[in-house]
Design a protein around this motif. Structure first.
Motif, PDB file in Angstrom:
ATOM      1  N   ASN A  96      -2.176  11.830  51.518  1.00 23.60           N
ATOM      2  CA  ASN A  96      -3.403  12.588  51.683  1.00 23.60           C
ATOM      3  C   ASN A  96      -3.520  13.034  53.132  1.00 23.60           C
ATOM      4  O   ASN A  96      -3.814  12.235  54.015  1.00 23.60           O
ATOM      5  CB  ASN A  96      -4.603  11.720  51.286  1.00 23.60           C
ATOM      6  CG  ASN A  96      -5.887  12.508  51.301  1.00 23.60           C
ATOM      7  OD1 ASN A  96      -5.878  13.720  51.432  1.00 23.60           O
ATOM      8  ND2 ASN A  96      -7.002  11.809  51.170  1.00 23.60           N
ATOM      9  N   THR A  97      -3.237  14.293  53.367  1.00 25.28           N
ATOM     10  CA  THR A  97      -3.308  14.815  54.723  1.00 25.28           C
ATOM     11  C   THR A  97      -4.648  15.454  55.036  1.00 25.28           C
ATOM     12  O   THR A  97      -4.995  15.629  56.199  1.00 25.28           O
ATOM     13  CB  THR A  97      -2.190  15.851  54.949  1.00 25.28           C
ATOM     14  OG1 THR A  97      -2.316  16.884  53.965  1.00 25.28           O
ATOM     15  CG2 THR A  97      -0.823  15.200  54.812  1.00 25.28           C
ATOM     16  N   THR A  98      -5.434  15.790  54.031  1.00 26.94           N
ATOM     17  CA  THR A  98      -6.765  16.342  54.232  1.00 26.94           C
ATOM     18  C   THR A  98      -7.777  15.297  53.802  1.00 26.94           C
ATOM     19  O   THR A  98      -8.026  15.086  52.625  1.00 26.94           O
ATOM     20  CB  THR A  98      -6.944  17.632  53.408  1.00 26.94           C
ATOM     21  OG1 THR A  98      -6.731  17.338  52.026  1.00 26.94           O
ATOM     22  CG2 THR A  98      -5.938  18.684  53.842  1.00 26.94           C
ATOM     23  N   VAL A  99      -8.348  14.610  54.779  1.00 24.28           N
ATOM     24  CA  VAL A  99      -9.229  13.485  54.517  1.00 24.28           C
ATOM     25  C   VAL A  99     -10.671  13.957  54.587  1.00 24.28           C
ATOM     26  O   VAL A  99     -11.057  14.702  55.503  1.00 24.28           O
ATOM     27  CB  VAL A  99      -8.976  12.347  55.536  1.00 24.28           C
ATOM     28  CG1 VAL A  99      -9.908  11.183  55.270  1.00 24.28           C
ATOM     29  CG2 VAL A  99      -7.526  11.907  55.465  1.00 24.28           C
ATOM     30  N   ASP A 100     -11.456  13.541  53.611  1.00 22.13           N
ATOM     31  CA  ASP A 100     -12.872  13.859  53.601  1.00 22.13           C
ATOM     32  C   ASP A 100     -13.568  13.082  54.711  1.00 22.13           C
ATOM     33  O   ASP A 100     -13.327  11.898  54.912  1.00 22.13           O
ATOM     34  CB  ASP A 100     -13.463  13.496  52.236  1.00 22.13           C
ATOM     35  CG  ASP A 100     -14.900  13.958  52.113  1.00 22.13           C
ATOM     36  OD1 ASP A 100     -15.387  14.626  53.047  1.00 22.13           O
ATOM     37  OD2 ASP A 100     -15.534  13.654  51.089  1.00 22.13           O
ATOM     38  N   ALA A 101     -14.441  13.760  55.419  1.00 25.15           N
ATOM     39  CA  ALA A 101     -15.142  13.110  56.526  1.00 25.15           C
ATOM     40  C   ALA A 101     -16.067  12.013  56.040  1.00 25.15           C
ATOM     41  O   ALA A 101     -16.418  11.116  56.807  1.00 25.15           O
ATOM     42  CB  ALA A 101     -15.933  14.150  57.329  1.00 25.15           C
ATOM     43  N   GLY A 102     -16.494  12.041  54.783  1.00 24.82           N
ATOM     44  CA  GLY A 102     -17.400  11.021  54.274  1.00 24.82           C
ATOM     45  C   GLY A 102     -16.713   9.724  53.886  1.00 24.82           C
ATOM     46  O   GLY A 102     -17.374   8.712  53.673  1.00 24.82           O
TER      47      GLY A 102
ATOM     48  N   ASN B 276      -7.475  17.520  73.947  1.00 23.85           N
ATOM     49  CA  ASN B 276      -6.088  17.953  73.755  1.00 23.85           C
ATOM     50  C   ASN B 276      -5.105  16.991  74.413  1.00 23.85           C
ATOM     51  O   ASN B 276      -4.018  16.737  73.886  1.00 23.85           O
ATOM     52  CB  ASN B 276      -5.898  19.364  74.312  1.00 23.85           C
ATOM     53  CG  ASN B 276      -6.463  20.432  73.394  1.00 23.85           C
ATOM     54  OD1 ASN B 276      -6.445  20.277  72.173  1.00 23.85           O
ATOM     55  ND2 ASN B 276      -6.979  21.509  73.973  1.00 23.85           N
ATOM     56  N   VAL B 277      -5.479  16.459  75.582  1.00 25.43           N
ATOM     57  CA  VAL B 277      -4.629  15.455  76.230  1.00 25.43           C
ATOM     58  C   VAL B 277      -4.517  14.213  75.356  1.00 25.43           C
ATOM     59  O   VAL B 277      -3.430  13.630  75.210  1.00 25.43           O
ATOM     60  CB  VAL B 277      -5.187  15.114  77.628  1.00 25.43           C
ATOM     61  CG1 VAL B 277      -4.462  13.910  78.220  1.00 25.43           C
ATOM     62  CG2 VAL B 277      -5.082  16.308  78.551  1.00 25.43           C
ATOM     63  N   ILE B 278      -5.615  13.805  74.765  1.00 25.39           N
ATOM     64  CA  ILE B 278      -5.588  12.631  73.875  1.00 25.39           C
ATOM     65  C   ILE B 278      -4.769  12.924  72.631  1.00 25.39           C
ATOM     66  O   ILE B 278      -3.984  12.081  72.174  1.00 25.39           O
ATOM     67  CB  ILE B 278      -7.036  12.227  73.516  1.00 25.39           C
ATOM     68  CG1 ILE B 278      -7.789  11.784  74.770  1.00 25.39           C
ATOM     69  CG2 ILE B 278      -7.030  11.120  72.471  1.00 25.39           C
ATOM     70  CD1 ILE B 278      -9.255  11.516  74.532  1.00 25.39           C
TER      71      ILE B 278
ATOM     72  N   LYS C  82      -1.071  12.447  72.993  1.00 25.07           N
ATOM     73  CA  LYS C  82      -0.590  11.100  73.271  1.00 25.07           C
ATOM     74  C   LYS C  82      -0.722  10.142  72.086  1.00 25.07           C
ATOM     75  O   LYS C  82      -0.209   9.021  72.145  1.00 25.07           O
ATOM     76  CB  LYS C  82      -1.361  10.503  74.459  1.00 25.07           C
ATOM     77  CG  LYS C  82      -1.162  11.254  75.758  1.00 25.07           C
ATOM     78  CD  LYS C  82       0.257  11.101  76.273  1.00 25.07           C
ATOM     79  CE  LYS C  82       0.429  11.785  77.634  1.00 25.07           C
ATOM     80  NZ  LYS C  82       1.790  11.605  78.193  1.00 25.07           N
ATOM     81  N   ILE C  83      -1.404  10.544  71.054  1.00 27.36           N
ATOM     82  CA  ILE C  83      -1.647   9.632  69.935  1.00 27.36           C
ATOM     83  C   ILE C  83      -1.077  10.226  68.654  1.00 27.36           C
ATOM     84  O   ILE C  83      -0.796  11.420  68.576  1.00 27.36           O
ATOM     85  CB  ILE C  83      -3.147   9.339  69.740  1.00 27.36           C
ATOM     86  CG1 ILE C  83      -3.886  10.615  69.305  1.00 27.36           C
ATOM     87  CG2 ILE C  83      -3.750   8.743  70.995  1.00 27.36           C
ATOM     88  CD1 ILE C  83      -5.329  10.400  68.924  1.00 27.36           C
ATOM     89  N   GLU C  84      -0.945   9.368  67.673  1.00 26.84           N
ATOM     90  CA  GLU C  84      -0.555   9.771  66.317  1.00 26.84           C
ATOM     91  C   GLU C  84      -1.380   8.942  65.340  1.00 26.84           C
ATOM     92  O   GLU C  84      -1.192   7.724  65.231  1.00 26.84           O
ATOM     93  CB  GLU C  84       0.938   9.544  66.096  1.00 26.84           C
ATOM     94  CG  GLU C  84       1.434  10.040  64.737  1.00 26.84           C
ATOM     95  CD  GLU C  84       2.935   9.898  64.585  1.00 26.84           C
ATOM     96  OE1 GLU C  84       3.435  10.187  63.482  1.00 26.84           O
ATOM     97  OE2 GLU C  84       3.595   9.501  65.560  1.00 26.84           O
TER      98      GLU C  84
ATOM     99  N   ASP D  57      -8.342  23.724  65.488  1.00 31.72           N
ATOM    100  CA  ASP D  57      -8.243  23.068  64.182  1.00 31.72           C
ATOM    101  C   ASP D  57      -7.659  21.665  64.314  1.00 31.72           C
ATOM    102  O   ASP D  57      -8.087  20.740  63.610  1.00 31.72           O
ATOM    103  CB  ASP D  57      -7.379  23.918  63.242  1.00 31.72           C
ATOM    104  CG  ASP D  57      -8.029  25.254  62.911  1.00 31.72           C
ATOM    105  OD1 ASP D  57      -9.263  25.349  63.061  1.00 31.72           O
ATOM    106  OD2 ASP D  57      -7.306  26.184  62.506  1.00 31.72           O
ATOM    107  N   ALA D  58      -6.685  21.504  65.189  1.00 33.17           N
ATOM    108  CA  ALA D  58      -6.070  20.187  65.365  1.00 33.17           C
ATOM    109  C   ALA D  58      -7.066  19.194  65.949  1.00 33.17           C
ATOM    110  O   ALA D  58      -7.130  18.029  65.531  1.00 33.17           O
ATOM    111  CB  ALA D  58      -4.837  20.304  66.260  1.00 33.17           C
ATOM    112  N   VAL D  59      -7.875  19.632  66.921  1.00 31.66           N
ATOM    113  CA  VAL D  59      -8.877  18.750  67.516  1.00 31.66           C
ATOM    114  C   VAL D  59      -9.975  18.415  66.498  1.00 31.66           C
ATOM    115  O   VAL D  59     -10.429  17.262  66.406  1.00 31.66           O
ATOM    116  CB  VAL D  59      -9.470  19.395  68.777  1.00 31.66           C
ATOM    117  CG1 VAL D  59     -10.644  18.579  69.300  1.00 31.66           C
ATOM    118  CG2 VAL D  59      -8.406  19.527  69.862  1.00 31.66           C
ATOM    119  N   SER D  60     -10.400  19.392  65.727  1.00 30.22           N
ATOM    120  CA  SER D  60     -11.411  19.131  64.702  1.00 30.22           C
ATOM    121  C   SER D  60     -10.901  18.155  63.653  1.00 30.22           C
ATOM    122  O   SER D  60     -11.641  17.269  63.193  1.00 30.22           O
ATOM    123  CB  SER D  60     -11.838  20.440  64.037  1.00 30.22           C
ATOM    124  OG  SER D  60     -12.389  21.335  64.975  1.00 30.22           O
ATOM    125  N   LYS D  61      -9.645  18.288  63.283  1.00 31.19           N
ATOM    126  CA  LYS D  61      -9.061  17.362  62.316  1.00 31.19           C
ATOM    127  C   LYS D  61      -8.996  15.949  62.878  1.00 31.19           C
ATOM    128  O   LYS D  61      -9.211  14.967  62.165  1.00 31.19           O
ATOM    129  CB  LYS D  61      -7.664  17.853  61.921  1.00 31.19           C
ATOM    130  CG  LYS D  61      -6.986  17.015  60.867  1.00 31.19           C
ATOM    131  CD  LYS D  61      -5.630  17.606  60.515  1.00 31.19           C
ATOM    132  CE  LYS D  61      -4.925  16.744  59.468  1.00 31.19           C
ATOM    133  NZ  LYS D  61      -3.594  17.300  59.115  1.00 31.19           N
TER     134      LYS D  61
END
Length: 389
Positions: free
Chosen positions: A138-144, A249-251, A254-256, A291-295
């Motif tokens: 599941n790559t698209t996770v519901d925020a709830g 963006n810096v964070i 550096k993370i996954e 989009d990447a930051v929002s995700k």
């Protein structure tokens, strides 16, 4: 009064016509006799018919496997096996023996009727099992959705603002003297890191400093001494702007973040939490995330906590200036699981320590901030020195 029918003379063999001439038996063939004159075989229904004189039943039934008038050809290969009797005639058998013979006949008939017919298993429809598709990630996770409340390791990223507001001696220390927010922040970060390390030695910590740009100063480490060695050599600067998207963006580089098949049932191997200690008064934040930051912000495994230091009542002009900034930070939380605190620089330094102590709780195990309570008793009211939750 019935007259007995004349029988054969003594010594003559009595012929019993068991199978009369019918369309299914055109030759009128009789059952073969054994060498001693007794019947070699008696059909199952003939036994029942013969026992009728002894009170079991007198109605004669057509033999199984024979054909009744109007039906098709009788089956000769699937007829019931005959029952061999030991007495010359069933009419002279005792009632007990006749009942036993009836029970034996019924058992044979039942066994024959329930016997599987060859080839019937092939005609029986097979039960089809549902085909289960392979689980997909599941790559698209519901925020709830919320991950299980487990004590998994944390990757804590501490972001420290180095603007000139952090160097102003406004906070009241424990001994009553005035001190700056940077000095208090350095001490409370060290206490936070060492305390989290004692709670769970699997926790990792990283340090990011924020000037005009964000700088990743210390990578993830589980040794508090390594992070604290970089903490006390910092100096404040005059900063003209703050780019929140640049910090995120810096964070992100550096993370996954973990990707689990089922967010609500499968515990993650770790979670990532960012703690921003911020003290600037440049108006409302301008933030247009990619989009990447929002995700990343919507991931159930990422948390963005904020401790905002402001001038409070000493700030000149409208008080809504710092409130707009604080509201902008609160709006970053789309899941309702991040913590945000605001502390006045004109108050005691204890408030800042209280906020950092509340952030010690695990982000997966703590309640939402609106439901958090830090009093020992339900009727206790929070003291004035505590930060606003």
């Amino acid at each position: 009064m019935e007259t007995p029918e004349p029988g054969p003379a003594d010594g003559e063999e009595r012929v019993v016509d068991l199978r009369p001439r019918t369309r299914s038996n055109p030759e009128g063939a009789e059952d073969r006799r054994s060498s001693n004159g007794s019947l070699g075989s008696v059909s199952a229904i003939s036994v029942v018919s013969a026992v009728g004189g002894s009170g079991v039943g007198s109605a004669s039934l057509p033999s199984v496997g024979s054909r009744v008038d109007g039906e098709g050809e009788a089956s000769t290969s699937s007829s019931l096996p005959s029952v061999t009797t030991a007495t010359p005639t069933m009419a002279t058998a005792s009632p007990a023996a006749a009942a036993a013979a009836v029970n034996t006949t019924a058992a044979v008939v039942a066994a024959t009727m329930t016997a599987p017919i060859p080839g019937a298993a092939k005609e029986r429809p097979k039960l089809t099992q549902p085909v289960l598709a392979a689980p997909q990630l599941n790559t698209t996770v519901d925020a709830g959705l919320r991950a299980p409340r487990v004590n998994c390791p944390e990757k804590v990223i501490i972001c420290l603002d180095l603007s000139e507001e952090m160097s102003l001696p406004k906070l009241e220390s424990f001994n009553g003297s005035k001190t700056n927010a940077l000095n208090i922040s350095q001490k409370m970060i060290e206490m936070f890191v060492r305390t989290k390390h004692k709670i769970d030695k699997r926790h990792e910590f990283a340090l990011v400093v924020v000037n005009d740009d964000a700088l990743w100063l210390s990578g993830f480490t589980s040794d508090p001494r390594e992070l604290c060695s970089c903490l006390y050599d910092l100096e404040t600067n005059v900063c003209e702007s703050f780019n929140l998207e640049d910090l995120l963006n810096v964070i992100l580089q550096k993370i996954e973040l973990p990707l689990m098949e089922n967010v609500q049932t499968i515990p993650p191997p770790f979670v990532v939490r960012t703690i921003l200690i911020y003290s600037r008064h440049a108006g409302q934040l301008q933030f247009n995330p990619s989009d990447a930051v929002s995700k990343m912000l919507q991931s159930p495994y990422f948390f963005f906590d904020v401790v905002y230091l402001h001038n409070g009542d000493d700030e000149q002009g409208d008080e809504s200036s710092w409130r707009d900034i604080y509201t902008s930070f609160c709006n970053l939380d789309s899941k309702g699981m991040c913590y945000s605190f605001e502390v006045s620089l004109s108050g005691p330094a204890l408030e800042l320590h209280n906020c950092m102590a509340k952030l010690l709780s695990h982000p997966l195990q703590r309640p939402s901030q609106s439901q958090a309570s830090y009093s020992l008793l339900e009727d206790d009211e929070p003291q004035e020195v505590e930060a606003t939750v």
